[in-house]
Write a protein that holds these residues in place. Sequence first.
Motif, PDB file in Angstrom:
ATOM      1  N   SER A 172       0.844  -1.189   0.000  1.00 53.71           N
ATOM      2  CA  SER A 172       0.000   0.000   0.000  1.00 53.71           C
ATOM      3  C   SER A 172       0.886   1.248   0.000  1.00 53.71           C
ATOM      4  N   PRO A 173       0.634   2.211  -0.924  1.00 54.07           N
ATOM      5  CA  PRO A 173      -0.414   2.238  -1.937  1.00 54.07           C
ATOM      6  C   PRO A 173      -0.254   1.092  -2.926  1.00 54.07           C
ATOM      7  N   TYR A 174      -1.343   0.737  -3.610  1.00 48.95           N
ATOM      8  CA  TYR A 174      -1.327  -0.464  -4.416  1.00 48.95           C
ATOM      9  C   TYR A 174      -1.626  -0.159  -5.884  1.00 48.95           C
ATOM     10  N   MET A 196      -4.991  -5.258  -5.815  1.00 53.59           N
ATOM     11  CA  MET A 196      -6.156  -5.261  -4.946  1.00 53.59           C
ATOM     12  C   MET A 196      -7.320  -6.022  -5.588  1.00 53.59           C
ATOM     13  N   ALA A 213      -3.841  -4.514   3.338  1.00 53.25           N
ATOM     14  CA  ALA A 213      -2.873  -3.638   2.679  1.00 53.25           C
ATOM     15  C   ALA A 213      -1.852  -3.133   3.685  1.00 53.25           C
ATOM     16  N   ASP A 264       1.767  -0.870   4.451  1.00 51.56           N
ATOM     17  CA  ASP A 264       2.549   0.276   3.982  1.00 51.56           C
ATOM     18  C   ASP A 264       3.877  -0.179   3.398  1.00 51.56           C
ATOM     19  N   HIS A 302       8.456  -0.562  -7.061  1.00 53.86           N
ATOM     20  CA  HIS A 302       7.039  -0.470  -6.739  1.00 53.86           C
ATOM     21  C   HIS A 302       6.313   0.543  -7.621  1.00 53.86           C
ATOM     22  N   GLY A 312      -5.371   3.898  -3.585  1.00 55.74           N
ATOM     23  CA  GLY A 312      -5.748   3.626  -2.211  1.00 55.74           C
ATOM     24  C   GLY A 312      -5.527   4.815  -1.307  1.00 55.74           C
ATOM     25  N   ALA A 370      -3.581   5.326   1.124  1.00 53.29           N
ATOM     26  CA  ALA A 370      -2.182   5.669   1.414  1.00 53.29           C
ATOM     27  C   ALA A 370      -1.584   6.573   0.349  1.00 53.29           C
TER      28      ALA A 370
END
Length: 443
Positions: free
Chosen positions: A168-170, A175, A187, A189, A220, A405, A407
């Motif tokens: 997360s974020p994804y 998801m 999720a 971090d 990522h 998301g 985050a």
Amino acid sequence: MTQNTRTLTSANSSTEFIMNTNEPFDIDGPSISPPTTDPTPEPFEVKFASRVERLPPYMFGRINNSLYQKRRDGDDVIDLGMGNPSDPPDPVVVQKLIDAAKDEGNHGYSKSNGIVNLRREVASKYHRKYGVRVDPDAEIISCLGSKEGFSHMCLALMGPGDTAMIPSPYFPVHMYGVILASGNVVALDVADPDKFLSNVAYTCENLTPSPKILIVNYPHNPSSAVIEPSFFVEVVRLAKKYGFLVIHDFAYADVAFDGYQPPSFLSAPGAKDVGVEFTTMSKGYNMAGWRVGFCAGNAEMIRGLGTIKGYYDYGMFQAIQIAAIVALRETEATVEKQSMIYQGRRDVLVRGLRRLGWTVDPPKAGMFVWAKVPEPFCNEMSTMDFAMRLLEEGNVAVSPGSGFGAAGEGFLRMSLVENEHRLRQAVRQIGKCLNQSAATSAS
């Protein structure tokens, strides 16, 4: 009372109608007279499956609709929203596709796991680049892009009551690939690798039933966070300790900067015991529309994915697979050159945003800059509203962090697909847009 079961076969077909009744059925009895008038029709309704009802509204729809309309109206919008490579593949790859497409033998159905020579070439790259030996027959399967492969792997592994841990974020498919497979999501971090691993252990110890899968994604997307090889050593240790499977999305394996080399999950000792890794030719090879991806690793997980794919598709066009072999075999220098192009674009965009007063860390890999929304805008509006302002008033499209998301709120993702000249122009338009907004607020 004994239940009677009757089977009726229609006169003109082999269709069987099964009837369960507790009353005798007289096939020679009088028919029921049809009604003289039709009932008042009810509004016709299409009801989606519950898995679709679980999906939220598409977060980027508002931006995409506005972008489309502005371009229809003649506006020159600089699109930094989607990570869609704008550079062409190596000419030798395109020529091989043309030649293979002319061969009549390449136009039939292809095996869904990929032709053997392509899988061997993937195995060769793993050994050459990462020092990993992968069996091309049992431990590699080709996919119609890594996104398709990932989604079908979720279908193969997950069901109601199963839980996956995701970063997360994804990236949305991490998801919603799980949700569409009827699974649940936790999720975690992704910003701090050590904290992420600590949260994995905590989740496994405190969630009942324990999570079935850990999904990781380095470099990522969207944040461009990276890790060192020791990270995957610990992932394997935790997987064996807590009994979860691992899926690593390695989409940006071939796009890295400043000497950084993204590590492969499969290079960690014991990785093939617990998981698989997805790679793609969309990014470094500029073959996004070709839809060529691979899954490598644990043989049983590969077999499960192959089972699902066998029901869903017949594999990619064989001419594309043949061209992909040439790309893997002959264009490493082109892939390295493409990384340098992205690095130059990264530097232009980061320097420009910093001159505007933004806080931006230059990414070590990937195709995106993950930028914090500057003051005072981060306190005055949502990330989505800020992104819409840049589009409507500055003609620059970006991805709001909230699309990845909660985050991601407070951040923007900007892709590096435009050339350096266009990126400089984008920075100028962003600066002009925000200065006008500040002047309007002051007045």
